[in-house]
Design a protein around this motif. Sequence first.
Motif, PDB file in Angstrom:
ATOM      1  N   SER A  38     107.910  24.679  80.762  1.00  0.00           N
ATOM      2  CA  SER A  38     108.690  25.250  81.553  1.00  0.00           C
ATOM      3  C   SER A  38     109.181  24.207  82.839  1.00  0.00           C
ATOM      4  CB  SER A  38     107.974  26.319  82.470  1.00  0.00           C
ATOM      5  OG  SER A  38     107.484  27.500  81.561  1.00  0.00           O
ATOM      6  N   ALA A  39     107.969  23.345  82.957  1.00  0.00           N
ATOM      7  CA  ALA A  39     108.211  22.355  83.960  1.00  0.00           C
ATOM      8  C   ALA A  39     109.025  21.170  83.524  1.00  0.00           C
ATOM      9  CB  ALA A  39     106.799  21.567  84.290  1.00  0.00           C
ATOM     10  N   ILE A  40     109.291  20.886  82.284  1.00  0.00           N
ATOM     11  CA  ILE A  40     110.016  20.049  81.546  1.00  0.00           C
ATOM     12  C   ILE A  40     111.451  20.578  81.624  1.00  0.00           C
ATOM     13  CG2 ILE A  40     110.717  19.103  79.666  1.00  0.00           C
ATOM     14  CD1 ILE A  40     107.848  19.254  78.484  1.00  0.00           C
ATOM     15  N   GLU A  41     111.549  21.716  81.573  1.00  0.00           N
ATOM     16  CA  GLU A  41     113.064  22.432  82.013  1.00  0.00           C
ATOM     17  C   GLU A  41     113.441  22.235  83.245  1.00  0.00           C
ATOM     18  OE1 GLU A  41     115.324  24.451  79.788  1.00  0.00           O
ATOM     19  OE2 GLU A  41     114.154  25.201  78.165  1.00  0.00           O
ATOM     20  N   VAL A  42     112.737  22.413  84.201  1.00  0.00           N
ATOM     21  CA  VAL A  42     113.078  22.310  85.517  1.00  0.00           C
ATOM     22  C   VAL A  42     113.320  20.812  85.969  1.00  0.00           C
ATOM     23  CG1 VAL A  42     112.358  22.645  88.108  1.00  0.00           C
ATOM     24  CG2 VAL A  42     111.982  24.493  86.353  1.00  0.00           C
ATOM     25  N   MET A  43     112.588  20.010  85.481  1.00  0.00           N
ATOM     26  CA  MET A  43     112.643  18.493  85.694  1.00  0.00           C
ATOM     27  C   MET A  43     114.070  17.883  85.152  1.00  0.00           C
ATOM     28  SD  MET A  43     110.341  15.383  84.025  1.00  0.00           S
ATOM     29  CE  MET A  43     110.978  15.573  82.419  1.00  0.00           C
ATOM     30  N   ILE A  44     114.188  18.511  83.902  1.00  0.00           N
ATOM     31  CA  ILE A  44     115.432  18.086  83.303  1.00  0.00           C
ATOM     32  C   ILE A  44     116.768  18.270  84.095  1.00  0.00           C
ATOM     33  CG2 ILE A  44     117.019  18.275  81.187  1.00  0.00           C
ATOM     34  CD1 ILE A  44     114.626  17.802  79.380  1.00  0.00           C
ATOM     35  N   ALA A  45     116.727  19.723  84.443  1.00  0.00           N
ATOM     36  CA  ALA A  45     117.833  20.188  85.246  1.00  0.00           C
ATOM     37  C   ALA A  45     118.178  19.574  86.454  1.00  0.00           C
ATOM     38  CB  ALA A  45     117.477  21.783  85.426  1.00  0.00           C
ATOM     39  N   ASN A  46     116.955  19.012  87.097  1.00  0.00           N
ATOM     40  CA  ASN A  46     117.233  18.798  88.458  1.00  0.00           C
ATOM     41  C   ASN A  46     117.382  17.189  88.660  1.00  0.00           C
ATOM     42  OD1 ASN A  46     116.536  20.927  90.657  1.00  0.00           O
ATOM     43  ND2 ASN A  46     115.486  21.478  88.894  1.00  0.00           N
TER      44      ASN A  46
END
Length: 329
Positions: A75-83
């Motif tokens: 979940s954190a990786i998804e948010v990291m990549i998106a931002n």
Amino acid sequence: MTDMLSAARIAAYNTEKPLFTAGPASLVYENVAALRPCFGRGDQAFLDSYARVLDMVSKLAGQDKTVAMQGSGTSAIEVMIANFLYGKVLVVDSGYYAQRLHMIVESRRKRDGFIRKIDIVNWQEIDHVGGSYDWVLAVYTETSEATLVPISGLANLVRRVGGKLALDATASIGLETGHDAADVTAFSSCKGLFGLTGAGFISYSCEAENAVEDMIADLSTYADKKTTGPYHAILSLEPVLENHADHREAVVINKRVFCDRFSDHLLYSAEQQPLLCTALDVGIRATDSQAVLYAPRQTRAASITCHIGEVHLGARAEGKIVDLLEVAT
């Protein structure tokens, strides 16, 4: 109830179910004893604990600031990549979890267009990469292969291509050094931090430049606490992080004992191995029917064993859990 929460009772639970998996680690008494009623707004005692935990996590990650969210490391990786990721991105392929990064990056590229181009390179070929990239994306400890992508090699790569480094630190945080080579890292609460499951973290030292439209992927959702956070996972972490070096020593001891016992079957040299886990060229079985062995989602190794099953013992660990393992014939 008092007996259920006693250190002796927690120790008995760990003995009853030996873990050789990648996380969560064995249950630390402080994880449970630290739990309290709490809320994310207007609860000053919790907010003080929250601030202390995020400060300790930032220091372990070698970054300026950290946000926490409900969810997994993924979940954190998804948010990291998106931002954070934009422009031309180079993904370092080290195995299953690196290939998952590539899948997520490709999905975000199609979704919002911040990422324009994606290349991929095998981790053993990074010294030969040229050109320019805005971001390099890599997994530090590749659990699927029990290999350690050299952080110095990644740092050299980033300097050479003139970009920034985004790191999946899920299996390396709290265990390996050098996370400060990254500009942003993502990980969870339950592996090398030795906390309960349920919290994802993003630690960073650069600004998130992407204007993400969907709330659940927007970093500010978590930085500004717009949703319910991982309150109890945060509480469980504070006493453990305060004594983190002692708990980490149990991993060091278990890794050493395991590698000594199975020295004839090590698949990789010492410098390629992470602290978390070890790959062998033979299968492993447990003599205890309640033991839980690690089953990688995908691997070329005959077996992979993880070494966080005696974290509750800290520096008092002797690696006796390894006595439960033998070569499968």
